[in-house]
Design a protein around this motif. Structure first.
Motif, mmCIF file in Angstrom:
data_model
loop_
_atom_site.group_PDB
_atom_site.id
_atom_site.type_symbol
_atom_site.label_atom_id
_atom_site.label_comp_id
_atom_site.label_asym_id
_atom_site.label_seq_id
_atom_site.Cartn_x
_atom_site.Cartn_y
_atom_site.Cartn_z
ATOM 1 N N ASN A 193 -4.457 -3.873 3.967
ATOM 2 C CA ASN A 193 -4.396 -2.634 4.746
ATOM 3 C C ASN A 193 -2.984 -2.324 5.245
ATOM 4 O O ASN A 193 -2.773 -1.306 5.908
ATOM 5 N N LYS A 194 -2.021 -3.214 4.924
ATOM 6 C CA LYS A 194 -0.658 -3.013 5.401
ATOM 7 C C LYS A 194 0.320 -3.075 4.237
ATOM 8 O O LYS A 194 0.297 -4.027 3.453
ATOM 9 N N LYS A 195 1.166 -2.044 4.160
ATOM 10 C CA LYS A 195 2.207 -2.023 3.131
ATOM 11 C C LYS A 195 3.501 -1.481 3.726
ATOM 12 O O LYS A 195 3.500 -0.764 4.722
ATOM 13 N N ILE A 196 4.596 -1.845 3.099
ATOM 14 C CA ILE A 196 5.907 -1.307 3.452
ATOM 15 C C ILE A 196 6.575 -0.811 2.177
ATOM 16 O O ILE A 196 6.176 -1.211 1.072
ATOM 17 N N PRO A 197 7.599 0.062 2.305
ATOM 18 C CA PRO A 197 8.068 0.734 3.523
ATOM 19 C C PRO A 197 7.117 1.841 3.955
ATOM 20 O O PRO A 197 6.297 2.311 3.161
ATOM 21 N N THR A 198 7.219 2.263 5.190
ATOM 22 C CA THR A 198 6.279 3.244 5.724
ATOM 23 C C THR A 198 6.390 4.594 5.034
ATOM 24 O O THR A 198 5.399 5.311 4.916
ATOM 25 N N ASN A 199 7.587 4.954 4.583
ATOM 26 C CA ASN A 199 7.760 6.269 3.950
ATOM 27 C C ASN A 199 7.340 6.274 2.485
ATOM 28 O O ASN A 199 7.209 7.335 1.876
ATOM 29 N N ASN A 200 7.118 5.090 1.923
ATOM 30 C CA ASN A 200 6.682 4.982 0.530
ATOM 31 C C ASN A 200 5.991 3.640 0.343
ATOM 32 O O ASN A 200 6.536 2.724 -0.264
ATOM 33 N N PRO A 201 4.762 3.486 0.885
ATOM 34 C CA PRO A 201 4.102 2.179 0.904
ATOM 35 C C PRO A 201 3.933 1.600 -0.505
ATOM 36 O O PRO A 201 3.247 2.182 -1.342
ATOM 37 N N ARG A 202 4.575 0.466 -0.743
ATOM 38 C CA ARG A 202 4.556 -0.146 -2.061
ATOM 39 C C ARG A 202 4.212 -1.631 -2.026
ATOM 40 O O ARG A 202 3.516 -2.126 -2.896
ATOM 41 N N VAL A 203 4.718 -2.330 -1.020
ATOM 42 C CA VAL A 203 4.662 -3.780 -1.008
ATOM 43 C C VAL A 203 3.678 -4.258 0.050
ATOM 44 O O VAL A 203 3.802 -3.914 1.228
ATOM 45 N N THR A 204 2.711 -5.036 -0.356
ATOM 46 C CA THR A 204 1.673 -5.518 0.553
ATOM 47 C C THR A 204 2.226 -6.594 1.484
ATOM 48 O O THR A 204 2.943 -7.500 1.062
ATOM 49 N N VAL A 205 1.866 -6.488 2.745
ATOM 50 C CA VAL A 205 2.317 -7.432 3.766
ATOM 51 C C VAL A 205 1.430 -8.678 3.739
ATOM 52 O O VAL A 205 0.243 -8.608 3.422
ATOM 53 N N SER A 206 2.005 -9.829 4.079
ATOM 54 C CA SER A 206 1.222 -11.060 4.126
ATOM 55 C C SER A 206 0.346 -11.106 5.376
ATOM 56 O O SER A 206 0.807 -10.795 6.474
ATOM 57 N N LYS A 207 -0.912 -11.462 5.192
ATOM 58 C CA LYS A 207 -1.809 -11.711 6.327
ATOM 59 C C LYS A 207 -1.493 -13.075 6.921
ATOM 60 O O LYS A 207 -1.383 -13.240 8.134
ATOM 61 N N TYR A 208 -1.374 -14.063 6.056
ATOM 62 C CA TYR A 208 -0.875 -15.369 6.463
ATOM 63 C C TYR A 208 -0.340 -16.110 5.240
ATOM 64 O O TYR A 208 -0.638 -15.773 4.099
ATOM 65 N N TYR A 209 0.499 -17.085 5.509
ATOM 66 C CA TYR A 209 1.023 -17.990 4.489
ATOM 67 C C TYR A 209 0.206 -19.279 4.507
ATOM 68 O O TYR A 209 -0.340 -19.664 5.542
#
Length: 278
Positions: A193-209
């Motif tokens: 549910n989280k991606k970056i960058p905010t202006n062009n969401p492309r890369v999924t953020v890690s929930k945990y390692y």
């Protein structure tokens, strides 16, 4: 829910970016990669390599990379210590975006980034490029450079990355220094549910390692599991197997049928090997 269906994209069936880890299975215990069943769609097997000063191709780690999330699923390496100085340059894996590209990582020059993150994706965010294979677990210049490919990193909360996770990486050094051999697999569970960058969401953020280590001391194998941040923002240690172990946690969070991080049997072997970390 994260649904896994293992399908390999035809354009990823190359040499260093290929269908399996046959070129770099030395980075896995008993030459056997983790077993994820079923396997992940849009996945690429990367045998991370560099050219040495004599023009010889050197393999340095292995990464299973998700081209949809544009982050690694896991990186595997043989632990070495002490660590050496860090280079702040970041590299890309050219074959992910260009099937005709020369193999091995290169500097983050022009690329369409269709199948991988690019250096600017985390600019202005609250995330670091979090290494899976960390610089401080290397002992030579080429291995250090190999950790700085973007296929070995995922967006990680900067406070956690520079605090608790950094401390954990140092603790692993202390834990594994006495091993005759030590194999490590470090992975990411994505927050879809989280991606970056905010202006062009492309890369999924890690929930945990998460990290699993296998230490061989003589004929004894000692396996340990970790994940973080937990609900308290800490790195939590836990066994690899069992109902409260790391593998079961990953099965639940990845929504897969089975995960074996350190399989005892490498592909093609019919007789059990001695020892294992599961």
């Amino acid at each position: 829910m994260i649904l896994f269906v293992f399908l390999l994209l035809p354009h990823l069936s190359l040499s260093e970016v290929g269908q399996d880890f046959s070129l770099c299975n030395q980075f896995f215990l008993s030459n056997s990669p983790p077993q994820f069943t079923p396997a992940l769609s849009s996945s690429a097997h990367i045998c991370q390599c560099l050219w040495d000063n004599n023009g010889k191709k050197i393999y340095l780690c292995a990464t299973l990379y998700n081209t949809t999330w544009r982050i690694p699923i896991y990186s595997a390496y043989v632990f070495k210590s002490p660590n050496i100085g860090r280079c702040d340059a970041w590299f890309i894996e050219p074959q992910l975006d260009d099937r005709n590209a020369v193999p091995c990582m290169r500097d983050g020059g022009p690329t369409n980034g269709n199948n991988q993150a690019v250096n600017s994706d985390d600019v202005g965010s609250n995330y670091d490029k979090g290494h899976l294979y960390p610089v401080r677990h290397t002992n030579n210049h080429l291995s250090m450079l190999a950790t700085s490919t973007l296929t070995n990193a995922a967006p990680q909360d900067l406070t956690f990355n520079r605090g608790q996770w950094s401390t954990h990486e140092k603790d692993v050094i202390v834990d594994l220094q006495s091993c005759d051999e030590a194999y490590v697999v470090t992975g990411v569970v994505p927050d879809t549910n989280k991606k970056i960058p905010t202006n062009n969401p492309r890369v999924t953020v890690s929930k945990y390692y998460w990290r699993a280590t296998c230490c061989k001391q003589g004929s004894t194998f000692i396996g340990k599991g970790y994940f973080g941040p937990d609900n308290n923002g800490k790195v939590q240690s836990l066994p690899i197997t069992g109902p409260t172990g790391l593998q079961q946690k990953l099965i639940n969070d990845y929504q897969v049928m089975s995960i074996i991080i350190f399989p005892v049997l490498p592909p093609g072997h019919k007789r059990p090997l001695t020892g294992g970390c599961n």
